[in-house]
Design an enzyme around this catalytic site. Sequence first.
Site, PDB file in Angstrom:
ATOM      1  N   GLU A  32     -28.234  65.036  44.179  1.00 20.74           N
ATOM      2  CA  GLU A  32     -27.803  65.313  45.545  1.00 20.74           C
ATOM      3  C   GLU A  32     -28.141  66.732  46.007  1.00 20.74           C
ATOM      4  O   GLU A  32     -28.102  67.026  47.206  1.00 20.74           O
ATOM      5  CB  GLU A  32     -26.291  65.092  45.678  1.00 20.74           C
ATOM      6  CG  GLU A  32     -25.856  63.645  45.592  1.00 20.74           C
ATOM      7  CD  GLU A  32     -26.330  62.813  46.777  1.00 20.74           C
ATOM      8  OE1 GLU A  32     -26.665  63.401  47.821  1.00 20.74           O
ATOM      9  OE2 GLU A  32     -26.387  61.572  46.639  1.00 20.74           O
ATOM     10  N   GLU A  54     -25.456  58.155  22.284  1.00 22.77           N
ATOM     11  CA  GLU A  54     -24.591  59.334  22.330  1.00 22.77           C
ATOM     12  C   GLU A  54     -24.298  59.898  20.936  1.00 22.77           C
ATOM     13  O   GLU A  54     -23.780  61.009  20.807  1.00 22.77           O
ATOM     14  CB  GLU A  54     -23.272  59.018  23.035  1.00 22.77           C
ATOM     15  CG  GLU A  54     -22.325  58.123  22.264  1.00 22.77           C
ATOM     16  CD  GLU A  54     -20.975  58.022  22.979  1.00 22.77           C
ATOM     17  OE1 GLU A  54     -19.972  58.436  22.376  1.00 22.77           O
ATOM     18  OE2 GLU A  54     -20.928  57.525  24.118  1.00 22.77           O
TER      19      GLU A  54
END
Length: 276
Positions: free
Chosen positions: A82, A113
């Site tokens: 953004e 992960e």
Amino acid sequence: MADFTKTTEQSSRYEALENMPVSVLLANINNEDKTVPLAVGKALPQIEALVSQIVSRMRNGGRLFYIGAGTSGRLGIVDASECPPTFGVPFDLVNGIIAGGDTAIRRAVENAEDDQQQAWIDLQNADISANDTVIGIAASGTTPYVIGGLDKCNEHGILTGAITCNSGSPVALAAKFPVEVVVGPEFVTGSSRMKAGTAQKLVLNMISTATMIQLGRVKGNKMVDMQLSNNKLVDRGVRMIMDEIPVSYEEASEMLVKFGSVRKAVEHYDPKRLEL
């Protein structure tokens, strides 16, 4: 770490969720959500310290990287993606990296992960340097991908921060500037996409927005460098120009087309219309 307790994994304060009417479910979730901004407020000094470090490095050509897995990684990518349209900055100034790569944005990648080496490999692929800042995002505070990445950054003199929702976690201890927002047990036990995810999003909003304001990417309260990528944003840009200088909608539209941004249009304004 014998004294480390994952409050995000503790049992929900609510029982028999399946027996609750929808109205009660929603009210209870909302009541839990109301506690999140209060928890973020307690971490403001930590957030301020981290933002100050980021701004200083960005003024010297540094970049910002978020690393995380699962929901935490996706939130970092959302915040990073953004920044260019909102503040008109280069696409590589703020970067989101998720364990498992781009595939993991939409679908979980098994065991991604748990790889303690991969984050550093991913950061090297992005040409990480000593001017940059790396923020590890992990609600639990125990994600190996994040811990390994922060440890390597520390070894190479790269500034490290963290956003986590447990106090005294391994991720917080690995970061030079940790942000700990302790939101407590989730409504659904262990579902850290809920309060913990909301807390992380709020902190990310604060970090990127405060940083960009400090770097001069906002004038007054306006996104004067935003990218004009659709009709809604073009209309917003035109109205921003009208708020700043005495021109009509049509004149502001012409200026926006000519100069390409709200900031440049306002800076080039000539009351005599010599620029037009």
